[in-house]
Write an enzyme that holds these catalytic residues in place. Structure first.
Site, short mmCIF file in Angstrom:
data_model
loop_
_atom_site.label_atom_id
_atom_site.label_comp_id
_atom_site.label_asym_id
_atom_site.label_seq_id
_atom_site.Cartn_x
_atom_site.Cartn_y
_atom_site.Cartn_z
N PRO A 43 0.81 -1.23 0.00
CG PRO A 43 -0.03 -1.04 2.16
CD PRO A 43 0.64 -2.00 1.24
CD GLU A 44 3.92 2.27 4.27
OE1 GLU A 44 3.48 2.70 5.35
OE2 GLU A 44 5.04 1.74 4.16
CG ASP A 246 22.91 -39.95 42.58
OD1 ASP A 246 22.07 -40.85 42.59
OD2 ASP A 246 24.14 -40.14 42.68
CE LYS A 268 21.37 -44.08 47.37
NZ LYS A 268 22.58 -44.94 47.40
N GLY A 299 26.49 -37.11 40.68
CA GLY A 299 27.21 -35.87 40.88
C GLY A 299 28.70 -36.11 41.06
N GLY A 300 29.51 -35.19 40.55
CA GLY A 300 30.96 -35.32 40.68
C GLY A 300 31.49 -36.46 39.85
CG ASP A 301 35.04 -39.66 39.19
OD1 ASP A 301 35.46 -39.49 38.04
OD2 ASP A 301 35.10 -40.75 39.78
CB THR A 329 35.95 -35.46 41.88
OG1 THR A 329 35.34 -35.78 43.14
CG2 THR A 329 37.31 -34.85 42.14
CB ALA A 330 32.64 -32.16 44.60
CG MET A 381 28.96 -36.78 51.83
SD MET A 381 28.78 -38.55 51.49
CE MET A 381 30.47 -38.98 51.03
N GLY A 410 29.72 -25.35 44.94
CA GLY A 410 30.90 -25.00 44.16
C GLY A 410 30.68 -25.08 42.67
#
Length: 461
Positions: A43-44, A246, A268, A299-301, A329-330, A381, A410
């Protein structure tokens, strides 16, 4: 997820583009090779002769009315006049269309993603209209690594789909067939332009397709940062049929897995084992025996206080093929993130990973050895027995002024580091109100943590 990308079939669909500028021309080019019926209203006014799209629809030099838009699936509005654009958006919606108003996301129903077009395969990157230039940059990076032959490969798969389904009725066997077809020599042959040879290779694979023996991968997920997943862990996760995970595996890591893999939570906490260890092992065996690719994600290793050794023994005893994929590992990740060197020529010639939660009626830690000088203790832990651990180390000869650090969550965005001395370790834990997984570090190297250095700098000032 803030934006959902839907796959809209374009066969027999009507697409309307309103506008005559470059933005409208970009939308016209987007659908040039599609099977959609494309209508173009300008239209323009029209662009110059050199800018007119080749092979595009014949432009209609007027404003569309509601009757023009009935039956349209998508309507793109690229007009300078915002008031007119908003009005036409309402008209299009009344006609049952989804509306995109170019550069005015608030007026539309959807935004156009950055697209990679490989005929049958289309990859889209969307930012919800917030950062279109970023989406285009990502498109360029992804496009550079995608084979040009993806479209022909998908077309060949579509032609064989019904035949494969009839010939290979077992669902898992059929999935394995397609994995081999898309990752092996058939895909390479399509890439080389040898489609007929690729078809013969797919038919050969189809004729020998059969259910596979299940397998278990015991995988370390690392400390929680998904970028610390190993390449092998990522590949195994993306091939998994079942993921048994986990509590310490965050959603950010699970999001890297194949989306339609089943997820089974067996987390756990201290004193609360939602699924006992022997039942976890039986679950792994049962899933593998149905032909599934099972990932036991820890988690971790898995071999550092992860009970991976017990699960490995259980799989071997049951005759289930099992492989182990190590993780960061953590202790390594938490120490690195907090700036704590685990060994140092001047302060620690050894590092010991130890758990404060020995097996009930098991052997107690050798506190005399753990309290020795010039070493770093990484205690897993340990928060629940922090005061007892500190007292045992001090009684065995470790100085109460020995630096300690507590690293919670961490490597994650909500990481927290608390520092102090061994004689106040129990108090540090109590005052910290810890809610996430945490490691304790004991030794002179704990003084290198960024948090400890900040405290010392404040004291010096």
């Amino acid at each position: 997820m803030r934006v959902f990308l839907a796959s809209i079939p374009l066969d027999h669909a009507r697409v309307v583009v309103i506008g005559g500028g470059e933005a409208a021309l970009a939308k016209l080019r987007l659908f040039a090779d599609s099977p959609a019926e494309v209508l173009w209203f300008a239209p323009e006014g029209l662009p110059g002769a050199t800018s007119m799209p080749r092979g595009g629809p014949v432009p209609i030099e007027r404003t569309p009315v509601e009757d023009d838009l009935w039956g349209s699936r998508l309507v793109f509005i690229a007009l300078d006049d915002e008031t007119e654009a908003a009005r036409l958006a309402g008209v299009a919606r009344a006609a049952g269309a989804q509306v995109n108003v170019v550069d005015r996301p608030a007026l539309g129903d959807f935004q156009t993603p950055a697209l990679i077009d490989r005929d049958q395969i289309v990859v889209a990157i969307a930012t919800g209209g917030a950062a279109p230039i970023l989406a285009r940059d990502l498109r360029s990076r992804i496009e550079a690594i995608l084979p040009a032959a993806l479209g022909p490969l998908a077309r060949l798969a579509g032609e064989l789909r019904d035949t494969v389904k009839a010939t290979v009725p077992d669902f898992l066997a059929r999935r394995r067939f397609w994995e081999r077809a898309f990752r092996g020599s058939a895909a390479d042959l399509v890439g080389a332009g040898k489609v007929a040879e690729a078809r013969r290779e797919m038919l050969r694979l189809m004729n020998v397709a059969a259910p596979e023996q299940g397998v278990v991968h015991i995988v370390g997920a690392g400390p929680g940062d998904p970028e610390l997943l190993t390449l092998k862990a990522l590949r195994v996760l993306q091939d998994a049929d079942v993921i048994i995970h986990d509590r310490l595996v965050p959603e950010a890591v699970l999001a890297r897995a194949r989306r339609d893999a089943r997820r089974l939570y067996v987390g756990k906490t201290r004193g609360d084992h939602s699924v006992p260890q022997d039942q976890i092992e039986q679950l792994m065996i049962a899933e593998a025996r149905t032909g599934q690719r099972v990932v036991r994600l820890k988690g971790g290793d898995p071999f550092v206080f992860g009970r991976g050794g017990e699960e490995l023994e259980a799989m071997r005893a049951a005759g289930v093929p099992v492989f182990v994929v190590p993780g960061v590992t953590a202790a390594l990740a938490c120490a690195a993130s907090a700036g704590i060197p685990l060994t140092h020529r001047d302060h620690a010639q050894s590092v010991t990973f130890v758990t404060a939660q020995e097996k009930p009626a098991g052997v107690a830690p050798d506190w005399q050895r753990l309290a020795g000088p010039n070493q770093t203790l990484a205690i897993y832990m340990g928060t629940g027995r922090a005061a007892e651990t500190a007292a045992s180390l001090i009684a065995a000869g470790r100085a109460g002024a020995t630096p300690v650090a507590i690293v919670e969550n961490g490597s994650r965005p909500d990481e927290r580091v608390i520092t102090g001395t061994l004689d106040d370790l129990g108090g540090l834990v109590a005052r910290a109100n810890l809610t996430g997984p945490a490691l304790l570090f004991v030794g002179e190297c704990a003084a290198f943590s960024a948090a400890q250095l900040d405290v010392r700098a404040e004291a010096a000032a």
